[in-house]
Scaffold this active site. Structure first.
Site: not given
Ligand SMILES: [Zn+2]
Length: 346
Positions: A62, A201-202, A224, A311
């Site tokens: 992604h 995607e998120e 991922d 993140h």
């Molecule tokens: Zn991801």
């Protein structure tokens, strides 16, 4: 390793819904080797080799990243935001950010305060971005409601083969799927292969739904990142023991057919690549969950690169894991044949 392509991907910004800068880099890069390149209405780029072969494997990484979006400009010139995806709001105070506006990037500092950063329940509603404007009207000349924002950071090489950057999740997946496609073509893969840099995607993996609906793959592989458990405050018992430099991570879960994983394991064995494992109790929270629901159902798995501090503005990975994942996927694509039987029995 084509670090030039990797660095370009890492320098680009692509908060969910605003992935075009990332997609354009992919679009330009894949022209050198793909037999066919498509951009869909949502903005995902899909590169294909052997497009005339109906049996296709789809790889998805992604292009989008978590971040913020401007919701309001106060009369004092401070910018208010909402979250995009699973951010930690506490990671932002005291950090530099960049807002991508119609007129180009606008830089800012996120207001910080001792009381604010000790509030464990802090949400994005408490964040205020100071772009240097003295009044709301001045700020509104530059920034519009809906503009995306993210950390103003750069990648750095660390000791050994490790690197830190923002948005390795999942820029590294985009890098891996496109490099695996290039290598599979070099190595003479005979099946059809499509590699997609998916949007969104998120925030629900809708880009992968559009892309896979068009590709109609026989097998889907989401590439991922996954949580490394080799640092403090992580628990190998939660979903598997995953270490940086330990190799690609294969996911086991109720929606993932063993037959697909067994094919990947056979290719890993043949290449002498060590796999690590993680367990998902249901949904994998990757593009795989969307791909599997397209057309008449698509068997899928998730292959991940171990990542520390996911993140955050300073995620860390090992480039050896990246190289091995590319090599494994290319090997798997060359091992695949159109008459593979993926049924568990019968
Ligand atoms: Zn991801």
């Amino acid at each position: 390793m084509n670090k030039n392509f990797l660095y370009k991907l890492l320098n680009a910004r692509g908060v969910s819904g605003s992935e075009t800068p990332v997609e354009k880099i992919v679009y330009e890069y894949v022209q050198q080797f793909a037999d066919k390149v498509d951009v869909d209405v949502m903005g995902s780029v899909t590169a294909t080799i052997n497009p005339e072969v109906p049996f296709k494997v789809m790889l998805a990484g992604h292009a989008d990243e978590i971040g913020l979006r401007v919701t309001h400009i106060e009369d004092n010139g401070l910018i208010r935001v909402s979250r995009v995806g699973g951010i930690y709001a506490t990671a932002f105070p005291g950090h530099k950010v960049v807002i991508d506006t119609a007129g180009g990037p606008v830089y800012g500092a996120v207001l910080t305060d001792r009381q604010l950063v000790t509030d464990g329940n802090m949400g994005a509603d408490k964040l205020r971005i100071d772009i240097g404007a003295k009044t709301g009207d001045e700020a509104r000349e530059y920034v519009s409601i809906g503009d995306p924002a993210t950390f103003d950071t750069n990648y750095r090489e660390l000791l050994g083969d490790r690197m830190t950057a923002r948005a390795f999740d999942d820029r590294i997946g985009v890098f891996v799927v496109m490099e695996a496609l290039r290598l599979a073509k070099e190595q003479g893969a005979v099946i059809g292969v499509s590699a997609s840099a998916t949007v969104g995607e998120e925030v629900g993996a809708f880009g992968a739904f559009f892309a896979a609906s068009a590709v109609k793959p026989a097998i889907g592989i989401a590439v991922d990142v996954t949580y490394a458990t080799d640092t403090p405050f992580t628990d190998p018992a939660a979903a598997g023991n995953v270490v940086l430099g330990g190799g690609p991570v294969l996911c086991k879960g109720p929606g993932i057919p063993n037959t697909v994983n067994e094919c990947i394991e056979a290719s890993a064995d043949a290449l002498d690549i060590k796999l690590q494992y993680e367990v998902s109790g249901g949904r994998t929270h990757t593009d795989g969950d969307s791909i599997t629901r397209t057309n008449s159902g698509v068997p899928f798995t998730v292959l991940s690169i171990p990542l520390r501090y996911m993140h955050s503005p300073a995620e860390v990975l090992s480039l050896s894991d990246v190289e091995k994942t590319v090599e494994l996927l290319a090997g798997f694509l060359c091992d695949c044949s159109a008459n593979m039987n993926l049924k568990p029995f019968g």
